[in-house]
Design a protein around this motif. Structure first.
Motif, PDB file in Angstrom:
ATOM      1  N   GLU A  23     -36.338  -6.120 101.361  1.00  0.00           N
ATOM      2  CA  GLU A  23     -36.022  -6.683 100.046  1.00  0.00           C
ATOM      3  C   GLU A  23     -34.624  -6.288  99.588  1.00  0.00           C
ATOM      4  O   GLU A  23     -33.859  -7.142  99.119  1.00  0.00           O
ATOM      5  N   ILE A  24     -34.279  -4.996  99.720  1.00  0.00           N
ATOM      6  CA  ILE A  24     -32.958  -4.588  99.254  1.00  0.00           C
ATOM      7  C   ILE A  24     -31.866  -5.100 100.188  1.00  0.00           C
ATOM      8  O   ILE A  24     -30.757  -5.418  99.748  1.00  0.00           O
ATOM      9  N   ALA A  25     -32.188  -5.228 101.481  1.00  0.00           N
ATOM     10  CA  ALA A  25     -31.218  -5.804 102.420  1.00  0.00           C
ATOM     11  C   ALA A  25     -30.997  -7.283 102.121  1.00  0.00           C
ATOM     12  O   ALA A  25     -29.856  -7.770 102.124  1.00  0.00           O
ATOM     13  N   ALA A  26     -32.077  -8.007 101.834  1.00  0.00           N
ATOM     14  CA  ALA A  26     -31.973  -9.432 101.512  1.00  0.00           C
ATOM     15  C   ALA A  26     -31.219  -9.641 100.206  1.00  0.00           C
ATOM     16  O   ALA A  26     -30.406 -10.563 100.076  1.00  0.00           O
ATOM     17  N   HIS A  64      -7.794  -5.745 113.724  1.00  0.00           N
ATOM     18  CA  HIS A  64      -8.377  -6.740 112.803  1.00  0.00           C
ATOM     19  C   HIS A  64      -9.902  -6.606 112.842  1.00  0.00           C
ATOM     20  O   HIS A  64     -10.609  -7.441 113.399  1.00  0.00           O
ATOM     21  N   PRO A  65     -10.438  -5.546 112.225  1.00  0.00           N
ATOM     22  CA  PRO A  65     -11.895  -5.323 112.264  1.00  0.00           C
ATOM     23  C   PRO A  65     -12.663  -6.325 111.409  1.00  0.00           C
ATOM     24  O   PRO A  65     -12.303  -6.578 110.265  1.00  0.00           O
ATOM     25  N   LEU A  66     -13.704  -6.879 111.996  1.00  0.00           N
ATOM     26  CA  LEU A  66     -14.531  -7.881 111.308  1.00  0.00           C
ATOM     27  C   LEU A  66     -15.954  -7.389 111.066  1.00  0.00           C
ATOM     28  O   LEU A  66     -16.757  -8.094 110.452  1.00  0.00           O
ATOM     29  N   ILE A  67     -16.270  -6.191 111.561  1.00  0.00           N
ATOM     30  CA  ILE A  67     -17.625  -5.641 111.445  1.00  0.00           C
ATOM     31  C   ILE A  67     -17.596  -4.395 110.569  1.00  0.00           C
ATOM     32  O   ILE A  67     -16.736  -3.527 110.739  1.00  0.00           O
ATOM     33  N   VAL A  68     -18.553  -4.304 109.641  1.00  0.00           N
ATOM     34  CA  VAL A  68     -18.745  -3.086 108.853  1.00  0.00           C
ATOM     35  C   VAL A  68     -20.188  -2.631 109.064  1.00  0.00           C
ATOM     36  O   VAL A  68     -21.130  -3.413 108.861  1.00  0.00           O
ATOM     37  N   GLY A  69     -20.364  -1.382 109.502  1.00  0.00           N
ATOM     38  CA  GLY A  69     -21.702  -0.831 109.711  1.00  0.00           C
ATOM     39  C   GLY A  69     -21.938   0.360 108.807  1.00  0.00           C
ATOM     40  O   GLY A  69     -20.999   1.070 108.425  1.00  0.00           O
ATOM     41  N   ILE A  70     -23.196   0.587 108.452  1.00  0.00           N
ATOM     42  CA  ILE A  70     -23.547   1.706 107.584  1.00  0.00           C
ATOM     43  C   ILE A  70     -24.821   2.377 108.085  1.00  0.00           C
ATOM     44  O   ILE A  70     -25.758   1.702 108.521  1.00  0.00           O
ATOM     45  N   ASP A  71     -24.834   3.712 108.060  1.00  0.00           N
ATOM     46  CA  ASP A  71     -26.027   4.475 108.416  1.00  0.00           C
ATOM     47  C   ASP A  71     -25.843   5.903 107.919  1.00  0.00           C
ATOM     48  O   ASP A  71     -24.721   6.395 107.866  1.00  0.00           O
ATOM     49  N   TYR A  72     -26.948   6.552 107.564  1.00  0.00           N
ATOM     50  CA  TYR A  72     -26.844   7.943 107.130  1.00  0.00           C
ATOM     51  C   TYR A  72     -26.666   8.890 108.319  1.00  0.00           C
ATOM     52  O   TYR A  72     -26.322  10.056 108.148  1.00  0.00           O
ATOM     53  N   ARG A 102     -20.697   6.417 106.886  1.00  0.00           N
ATOM     54  CA  ARG A 102     -21.829   7.329 106.987  1.00  0.00           C
ATOM     55  C   ARG A 102     -22.429   7.495 105.591  1.00  0.00           C
ATOM     56  O   ARG A 102     -21.949   8.277 104.768  1.00  0.00           O
ATOM     57  N   LYS A 103     -23.468   6.727 105.345  1.00  0.00           N
ATOM     58  CA  LYS A 103     -24.061   6.685 104.010  1.00  0.00           C
ATOM     59  C   LYS A 103     -25.434   6.035 104.101  1.00  0.00           C
ATOM     60  O   LYS A 103     -25.667   5.170 104.936  1.00  0.00           O
ATOM     61  N   ASP A 104     -26.344   6.435 103.233  1.00  0.00           N
ATOM     62  CA  ASP A 104     -27.673   5.833 103.161  1.00  0.00           C
ATOM     63  C   ASP A 104     -27.578   4.525 102.384  1.00  0.00           C
ATOM     64  O   ASP A 104     -27.120   4.513 101.234  1.00  0.00           O
ATOM     65  N   PHE A 105     -27.993   3.434 103.016  1.00  0.00           N
ATOM     66  CA  PHE A 105     -27.889   2.124 102.354  1.00  0.00           C
ATOM     67  C   PHE A 105     -28.716   2.051 101.079  1.00  0.00           C
ATOM     68  O   PHE A 105     -28.430   1.241 100.194  1.00  0.00           O
ATOM     69  N   THR A 106     -29.747   2.893 100.962  1.00  0.00           N
ATOM     70  CA  THR A 106     -30.581   2.859  99.758  1.00  0.00           C
ATOM     71  C   THR A 106     -29.934   3.590  98.586  1.00  0.00           C
ATOM     72  O   THR A 106     -30.459   3.539  97.464  1.00  0.00           O
ATOM     73  N   ASP A 107     -28.802   4.270  98.807  1.00  0.00           N
ATOM     74  CA  ASP A 107     -28.077   4.886  97.690  1.00  0.00           C
ATOM     75  C   ASP A 107     -27.552   3.798  96.756  1.00  0.00           C
ATOM     76  O   ASP A 107     -27.149   2.705  97.214  1.00  0.00           O
ATOM     77  N   ASP A 108     -27.501   4.085  95.475  1.00  0.00           N
ATOM     78  CA  ASP A 108     -27.088   3.086  94.482  1.00  0.00           C
ATOM     79  C   ASP A 108     -25.673   2.562  94.718  1.00  0.00           C
ATOM     80  O   ASP A 108     -25.392   1.385  94.440  1.00  0.00           O
ATOM     81  N   ASP A 109     -24.798   3.427  95.211  1.00  0.00           N
ATOM     82  CA  ASP A 109     -23.402   3.009  95.380  1.00  0.00           C
ATOM     83  C   ASP A 109     -23.091   2.449  96.763  1.00  0.00           C
ATOM     84  O   ASP A 109     -21.945   2.105  97.057  1.00  0.00           O
ATOM     85  N   ALA A 110     -24.097   2.333  97.629  1.00  0.00           N
ATOM     86  CA  ALA A 110     -23.863   1.850  98.991  1.00  0.00           C
ATOM     87  C   ALA A 110     -23.378   0.400  99.040  1.00  0.00           C
ATOM     88  O   ALA A 110     -22.421   0.100  99.764  1.00  0.00           O
ATOM     89  N   PRO A 111     -23.997  -0.531  98.288  1.00  0.00           N
ATOM     90  CA  PRO A 111     -23.500  -1.915  98.334  1.00  0.00           C
ATOM     91  C   PRO A 111     -22.031  -2.032  97.947  1.00  0.00           C
ATOM     92  O   PRO A 111     -21.269  -2.760  98.597  1.00  0.00           O
TER      93      PRO A 111
END
Length: 246
Positions: free
Chosen positions: A170-173, A101-109, A122-131
């Motif tokens: 800003e993009i994280a917020a 029952h995973p409750l955490i999602v992490g992202i990094d390139y 494994r992805k860059d959060f600044t990519d358009d499709d990351a969110p």
């Protein structure tokens, strides 16, 4: 017999004498040598190894949580800029996230080894499709906490570095405002120069409290601090809807 006076502390060497000193190796820059020496003498680095955390940064979010009560059992958390995984480790333990029952999602390139109870992208959060990828990984659930330890590599030019980190915040917020549950929290690393007034104004419109903190494990000579926004007021208003100023 040794002369106690020569040792300066009644037979015991001083802390300065006990510090590990690293000789400058051929091809290694002085700055790299100083960094290595600091790491070898850092008590938080030793604690991280002893307690099974992937980096000393784990203690920063742990101390923030202890003081500001970010996590509770059953919460869902998104970790932006998760590598090497210390923050996700702390959050997973705090909320009771498990493999089943995973409750955490992490992202990094950067590539990371698996963490029990954490879905890693494994992805860059600044990519358009990351969110959208993060939302999909959350299975349609809203988050209770969005946390970001993201930072661009520094250029050495203070104004440029400041603008780059503000852009990341800003993009994280903006992402946090889209995915948080009412009452949720947002935590992000900032650097000296503070947070832009427009960004703070925006966060104050969407959160009940907004403030900066510097946990004890953040080195005193470091310019970093953490922006904490708590008590998310609810979803972003529809386009054209007028909201009262906070």
């Amino acid at each position: 017999m040794a002369n106690n006076k020569a040792l300066g502390t009644g037979g015991r060497k001083s802390d300065r004498d006990l510090k590990i000193r690293v000789k400058t190796a051929k091809g290694r820059k002085v700055a790299s040598t100083k960094w290595l020496e600091r790491q070898l003498n850092d008590p938080y680095v030793a604690r991280a190894r002893a307690e099974g955390y992937r980096s000393r940064a784990a203690f920063k979010i742990k101390e923030i949580d202890e003081k500001h009560k970010l996590f509770r059992k059953g919460m869902r958390v998104v970790d932006l800029g998760a590598a090497p995984g210390g923050w996700s480790q702390v959050a997973a333990k705090a909320v009771g996230s498990t493999v089943d029952h995973p409750l955490i999602v992490g992202i990094d390139y950067l590539e990371m080894d698996p963490i029990p109870g954490v879905i890693l992208l494994r992805k860059d959060f600044t990519d358009d499709d990351a969110p959208a990828a993060l939302v999909e990984a959350m299975g349609g659930h809203k988050a209770d906490v969005v946390m970001s330890d993201m930072a661009w590599p520094t250029t050495g030019h203070r104004a440029t570095d400041h603008l780059r980190i503000v852009h990341l915040i800003e993009i994280a917020a903006d992402f946090a405002i889209e995915v948080l549950k009412p009452g949720g929290s947002f935590v992000a690393k900032v650097f000296q120069g503070g947070t832009e007034h427009e960004l703070l104004h925006m966060l104050k419109r969407h959160f009940n409290t907004t403030f900066h903190a510097k946990p004890p494990s953040s080195r005193s000579d470091s310019a970093e601090a953490y922006l904490i926004a708590k008590g998310f007021k609810g979803s972003r208003p529809a386009e054209g809807e007028i909201t009262p100023e906070a």
